[in-house]
Design a protein around this motif. Structure first.
Motif: not given
Length: 915
Positions: A385, A421, A427, A429-430, A433
């Motif tokens: 990351r 992700e 994930n 949500q990431k 985004e």
């Protein structure tokens, strides 16, 4: 630098060495400056500084065979004890890693023989010999020297274990003697199995040396090697006669060996080719790919990859292959990271190269993360990351600052991160985004980006976010709105309620109606522009037709005026005035008038005043005509009979060219049968510097065009197709491109004395030069500019890196990729060059040019100027008069007060008495 400059008086006097240090402090990657510095320090004998300069250069670049041999010989001379010998051994180990050079290996084994007296020295020498045979023993032309040196060494060892003459050896001595004899036999057998030059001599030597003769198996291997030698001889002979860098010959040799299928021989020919073509990325890529797929030997593969990126650091593909090879052979993580950091500092020439190298490194980091255990956190995942975040910052700051673009318009790295992700880390949500950030970078108008996001939500998200994504896509998409609307409706058919369906139908209908309105407005605007362009074109055609009719009427008027003057002239002189009248009208030997010539050529659109007639005594023209008409056979080919397809236009000739027709006829005779040569003269008989050459066959025109830029009396002659620009106004003769050509370089700052051969010698050091064009002015004098075409883009880029800022005859060269400026369209109405031809020159200013470069007086005032001869008022001027009876005047001279009556001598006498 100050310490080096002020160290002693010798350095104060010699400014070359400090200047070299100063230049290297500005650009440490200047290869030529490193070479010059080493030469200067070696001449001055500053061995300590010389060692440091060589050390620094070897850290940045692979050194050539010449530089290594000089360095090794200098260090060998300074060797005093065993510790110094070990340093020389280490230096040899570094030297043999840069390139495969038989001369360096031969120097290495010879130096090691000097240390054979030390403990384990003989075994060390044999080990170095074996490595040398592995590296260059298969070299068809130079490998034999290593074999012979090895064999001579073992023969010397044999002499040391033999007992003195007349004494019987002990059992231990006999065992040593037999073992040594077997080594020599083995060396002979191994060498005879390898195709090398002068194999016959080695076979004869073995026959004399072996007591029991050559074994049958060795003979069969020798004959098989001879057959291989015969197959390879044509390629070796081609290399022998060709000029460096011999890339095409090596390519053919490599293809042959790859078909033969012997990996060792393929490797040695690759190494030989790379030693002379070390800056050719394609050759390195081909070699490393072969090693990766065929040999797969870790040390060999990684060594080749390392040498490849040291020689061609600007080639992203080599770094990418190097990272994959390191991962493939299990290199530690720190080594891979260090190589990647070096790649970022390599100086790639495109922004997309940085995107690709980042993708390769991120792929490597992703493969290090173990997602199978379902952990949401690990050190490798955090590192991945962090690398993703760093890559985005690097592309935004460093790459975008250098190239004015990030190189990742579609945000590929962010898309990969979002998918990792969503898929591996669960994930969403990431991931959302990241996609929000992608859409804010100008991608919201593209339907494919929205559909990619929708598929991600469809696979790993929920229906609510899918619906939101499609609604936003319908609102923002501008390229394929119908397709996005169909996807939304199909989604609601499967997932939505009636309210969702109604909302989707309403939204899609609104979008489609708005798109139709926009397209209708655009179509209406385009139709309006098309009509306006058509009206403008029609207006231009009408204006052109009117102008043409006006010129025809003016031509008729001028012809009528001239005929009146000719009639009056004939009444006075009789038939003898026919030829002067013809000359006055400006008719040439081809039967076309000067007015037609001016209408036909570029610089005579407005015509000029006819030159004044010269008056000769009666009978003069008749005598001249009688003496000249017999041998002359004028070619009666008028403009109407001229065939443009069979004709070329020749310009930029010297105005004082003697006999232009004869010279050009002889010059173009080799292209085909010349039907006519029409040199263009001004009204007063001065050659205008251009002409038309017409052939009997149109096939001669391409051959004639090949003479373009040929020097005639010290000036380049321009040869172009003969095209009527009134019918083809957009025709262009300029044959060079005006867009970026990445395989060409543009060089400025050249000395005016630079020749094409000098420039070729300078440029071919960086690749294969296909063409060189020195830019000259119209008189043939150089401008200090040149275009050089290389075989590919990589060679041109390397030439820019190496040559930009270099010196040639105390001139600093500026080198860049060829990107000529666009050629501006001239005003099609009245070219400025033609205006200048129809107007008198302006008074000269202080710099020798006119005070203004254009005339501010309307052209019509010049065109309406009073002709020299008007038959109506009888004022026929004759500037060139003859003296008759002591009075200045002549048969054609009249008074303004008289009409057409001639003045007699009595009239002149009365005039003088009145005065």
């Amino acid at each position: 630098i100050d310490v080096l400059m002020l160290n002693d008086e010798h350095d104060k006097a010699n400014v070359n060495t400090p200047c070299a240090f100063l230049q290297l402090s500005i650009n440490a990657f200047d290869y030529n400056c490193h070479v010059d510095l080493i030469k200067l320090l070696r001449q001055e004998g500053k061995l300590h500084r010389l060692r440091k300069a060589r050390q620094k250069m070897s850290e940045l670049f692979p050194l050539t065979e010449e530089i290594w041999l000089d360095w090794l010989k200098d260090e060998i001379r300074l060797t005093e004890d065993e510790s110094d010998r070990e340093k020389v051994y280490e230096l040899f180990e570094r030297a043999v890693k840069d390139y495969v050079c038989p001369e360096i290996w031969l120097e290495y084994v010879q130096y090691s023989i000097g240390g054979m007296g030390a403990q384990g020295g003989i075994e060390r020498v044999r080990s170095i010999f074996e490595r040398a045979l592995t590296a260059v023993g298969l070299h068809m032309t130079k490998g034999a020297s290593i074999w012979e040196a090895y064999r001579e060494f073992e023969i010397v060892i044999l002499s040391t274990v033999q007992p003195p003459p007349g004494s019987a050896p002990s059992q231990e001595q006999q065992e040593l003697l037999n073992a040594q004899l077997e080594r020599i036999h083995t060396l002979f057998r191994r060498q005879l199995a390898v195709p090398l030059m002068d194999m016959e001599g080695t076979y004869a030597e073995y026959s004399d040396w072996a007591d029991d003769g050559v074994p049958e198996m060795v003979t069969r291997q020798y004959r098989r090697a001879l057959q291989q030698l015969e197959k390879g001889k044509p390629f070796e002979e081609a290399l022998l006669v060709s000029e460096p860098p011999k890339l095409a010959e090596y390519q053919a040799y490599i293809d042959f060996e790859m078909k033969e299928g012997d990996p060792a021989r393929v490797q040695i020919i690759f190494e030989r080719a790379l030693a002379e073509n070390c800056l050719v990325p394609d050759l390195w890529i081909k070699y490393t790919t072969y090693l990766d797929r065929q040999l797969k030997i870790k040390d060999l593969v990684l060594s080749a990859h390392e040498r490849a990126v040291r020689n061609c650091p600007w080639t992203m593909g080599l770094w990418k292959s190097y990272l994959l090879a390191l991962e493939r052979h299990g290199a530690d993580h720190q080594t891979v990271t260090d190589v990647f950091e070096k790649a970022l500092n390599a100086g790639f020439i495109q922004a997309t190269d940085y995107v690709e190298i980042w993708q390769s490194f991120l792929d490597y980091l992703r493969r290090r993360v173990d997602f199978s255990k379902g952990k949401k956190w690990s050190r490798e995942l955090d590192e991945l990351r962090a690398a993703f975040a760093r890559s985005l910052d690097y592309l935004k700051q460093d790459v975008e600052e250098r190239f004015s673009e990030s190189g990742d318009l579609s945000c590929t790295i962010m898309q990969i991160w979002a998918r990792i992700e969503a898929l591996h880390c669960k994930n969403m949500q990431k991931a959302r985004e990241l996609w929000d950030s992608i859409m804010t970078k100008g991608n919201a108008k593209h339907a494919n980006m929205w559909l990619e996001y929708y598929n991600l939500e469809r696979s790993y998200g929920d229906a609510s976010h899918c619906r939101k994504a499609l609604h936003r896509a319908v609102q923002c998409t501008s390229d394929y709105p119908e397709h996005v609307c169909d996807v939304l409706l199909n989604f609601e058919r499967v997932e939505g309620s009636l309210e969702d369906w109604d909302a989707a139908v309403q939204k899609t209908e609104t979008k489609i109606n708005r798109v139709k309105e926009q397209r209708a407005r655009v179509a209406e605007k385009e139709a309006l522009q098309a009509r306006q362009e058509e009206e403008k074109a029609e207006h231009r055609r009408k204006a052109k037709a009117d102008k043409k009719g006006q010129k025809k009427s003016q031509k008729v008027n001028r012809t009528g005026d001239k005929r009146k003057a000719d009639d009056e002239y004939e009444q006075e002189w009789g038939e003898d005035a026919e030829l002067p009248s013809k000359r006055l009208r400006g008719e040439d030997d081809f039967g076309s008038t000067a007015t037609e010539e001016l209408m036909e050529t570029e610089s005579g659109l407005f015509g000029r005043r006819a030159p004044p007639r010269k008056t000769e005594p009666p009978g003069f023209r008749k005598n001249q005509r009688g003496s000249s008409e017999a041998p002359q056979q004028p070619q009666d080919v008028s403009k109407e009979q001229r065939i443009d397809e069979n004709c070329v236009f020749v310009s930029n000739l010297a105005f004082n060219l003697d006999d232009p027709e004869g010279k050009l006829r002889a010059l173009f005779q080799g292209c085909g049968t010349v039907q006519q040569v029409r040199p263009v003269f001004s009204m007063n008989g001065v050659f205008r510097g251009y002409c038309y050459v017409q052939f009997e066959d149109r096939l001669a025109v391409p051959e004639a065009l090949k003479l373009d830029r040929k020097e005639v009396d010290g000036r380049p002659m321009y040869v172009s197709p003969c095209v009527d620009k009134n019918k083809n106004p957009d025709f262009k003769v300029f044959k060079y491109k005006t867009a970026m050509e990445k395989h060409k370089i543009f060089i400025s700052g050249l000395p005016y004395t630079c020749t094409k051969e000098t420039l070729e010698d300078l440029c071919k050091q960086h690749g294969t030069v296909k063409a060189i064009r020195l830019v000259t002015n119209r008189s043939g004098k150089p401008k200090g500019l040149a275009y050089v075409e290389y075989e590919n883009e990589a060679q041109a880029s390397q030439a820019v890196l190496k040559m930009d800022g270099s010196m040639l005859e105390n001139f600093t060269l500026s080198v860049a990729i060829s990107n000529p400026p666009s050629r501006m369209m001239e005003d099609k109405g009245v070219p400025s060059r033609l205006l200048g031809a129809a107007m008198p020159r302006q008074p000269q200013g202080a710099r020798g040019k006119g005070r203004t470069q254009i005339s501010l007086l309307p052209r019509s005032l010049y065109r309406q100027s009073t002709p020299d001869a008007k038959a109506e008022n009888g004022t026929v001027s004759a500037p060139h008069t003859t003296e008759t009876d002591g009075v200045h005047g002549g048969p054609g001279t009249t008074s303004p007060d008289t009409q057409s009556k001639s003045l007699s001598n009595e009239d002149f006498a009365r005039m003088l008495l009145k005065k």
